[in-house]
Design a protein around this motif. Structure first.
Motif, PDB file in Angstrom:
ATOM      1  N   LYS A  10     -18.621  23.424 -24.838  1.00  0.00           N
ATOM      2  CA  LYS A  10     -17.573  24.375 -25.220  1.00  0.00           C
ATOM      3  C   LYS A  10     -16.951  25.040 -24.003  1.00  0.00           C
ATOM      4  CE  LYS A  10     -18.976  25.703 -29.858  1.00  0.00           C
ATOM      5  NZ  LYS A  10     -19.400  26.811 -30.738  1.00  0.00           N
ATOM      6  N   SER A  11     -17.720  25.159 -22.930  1.00  0.00           N
ATOM      7  CA  SER A  11     -17.191  25.799 -21.721  1.00  0.00           C
ATOM      8  C   SER A  11     -16.074  24.969 -21.080  1.00  0.00           C
ATOM      9  CB  SER A  11     -18.312  26.052 -20.710  1.00  0.00           C
ATOM     10  OG  SER A  11     -18.877  24.837 -20.281  1.00  0.00           O
ATOM     11  N   ASP A  12     -15.914  23.709 -21.476  1.00  0.00           N
ATOM     12  CA  ASP A  12     -14.864  22.838 -20.948  1.00  0.00           C
ATOM     13  C   ASP A  12     -13.562  22.925 -21.747  1.00  0.00           C
ATOM     14  OD1 ASP A  12     -16.863  21.917 -19.233  1.00  0.00           O
ATOM     15  OD2 ASP A  12     -17.327  20.193 -20.507  1.00  0.00           O
ATOM     16  N   LEU A  13     -13.589  23.676 -22.835  1.00  0.00           N
ATOM     17  CA  LEU A  13     -12.472  23.721 -23.777  1.00  0.00           C
ATOM     18  C   LEU A  13     -11.147  24.081 -23.108  1.00  0.00           C
ATOM     19  CD1 LEU A  13     -12.020  23.407 -26.872  1.00  0.00           C
ATOM     20  CD2 LEU A  13     -12.258  25.872 -27.018  1.00  0.00           C
ATOM     21  N   GLU A  14     -11.107  25.144 -22.337  1.00  0.00           N
ATOM     22  CA  GLU A  14      -9.848  25.579 -21.728  1.00  0.00           C
ATOM     23  C   GLU A  14      -9.280  24.521 -20.782  1.00  0.00           C
ATOM     24  OE1 GLU A  14      -7.771  28.061 -22.489  1.00  0.00           O
ATOM     25  OE2 GLU A  14      -9.190  28.348 -24.123  1.00  0.00           O
ATOM     26  N   ARG A  17      -7.679  21.586 -22.686  1.00  0.00           N
ATOM     27  CA  ARG A  17      -6.466  21.885 -23.461  1.00  0.00           C
ATOM     28  C   ARG A  17      -5.214  21.253 -22.849  1.00  0.00           C
ATOM     29  NH1 ARG A  17      -7.462  25.641 -27.470  1.00  0.00           N
ATOM     30  NH2 ARG A  17      -9.033  27.193 -26.971  1.00  0.00           N
ATOM     31  N   ASN A 114     -10.209  19.157 -12.732  1.00  0.00           N
ATOM     32  CA  ASN A 114      -9.679  20.081 -13.748  1.00  0.00           C
ATOM     33  C   ASN A 114      -8.273  19.723 -14.228  1.00  0.00           C
ATOM     34  OD1 ASN A 114     -12.042  21.526 -13.598  1.00  0.00           O
ATOM     35  ND2 ASN A 114     -11.135  23.359 -12.725  1.00  0.00           N
TER      36      ASN A 114
END
Length: 159
Positions: A10-14, A17, A114
């Motif tokens: 979940k920490s990779d969500l941003e 996006r 990223n």
């Protein structure tokens, strides 16, 4: 669904996006999944089989640290995989090298650290080879990008 987006936490969500944003802009159908190659490998393989059965044509996979997710996915499919190295440690170089240095015969296309936006753009370029509507949108998008750049920078810069 034409594109599947996988990432391990979940920490990779941003960060991930960016892929979804550009895919939406082009009207490309996608689904996203939070699955770990290490914590739930059986669920990952089951989900991979499901997206293949749904006609998925490109996979985007984001991962940090050891960054095995894109490579594990690539080892179980012939669908093109675009890896997104996620900065967690060592400024993301560990993830970048882990994704980029795949063994012969199991490639993973790799974008910058990223930079899931570029992963989405690469997926669009792959799909544009097959789909005339996506191809036309991409050509128009590139033209508009160039025009905007020229207008924004037409007056030069004061140093």
């Amino acid at each position: 669904m034409k594109v599947a987006i996988f990432f391990g936490s979940k920490s990779d969500l941003e960060i991930m996006r960016g892929s979804a944003m550009i895919l939406k802009e082009f009207g490309v159908e996608y689904e996203s999944f939070i699955l770990s190659a290490h914590r739930v490998p059986e669920k990952l393989i089951q989900t991979l089989k499901s997206v293949q059965n749904k006609g998925c044509e490109v996979i985007i996979a984001g991962a940090g640290l050891a960054a095995h997710l894109p490579g594990v996915i690539a080892s179980h499919t012939i669908i093109p995989v675009v890896g997104v190295p996620i900065k967690v440690d060592l400024n993301g170089l560990d993830a970048l090298l882990s994704i980029a240095q795949m063994p012969k015969s199991i490639p993973v296309a790799t974008v910058g650290i990223n930079n899931s936006y570029n992963a989405g753009m690469l997926a669009i370029q792959i799909l544009a080879l097959k789909y005339p509507k996506i191809n036309a949108k991409l050509i128009k998008w590139r033209h508009n990008m160039k025009e905007k750049f020229l207008i924004d920078n037409s007056k030069g810069a004061k140093l």
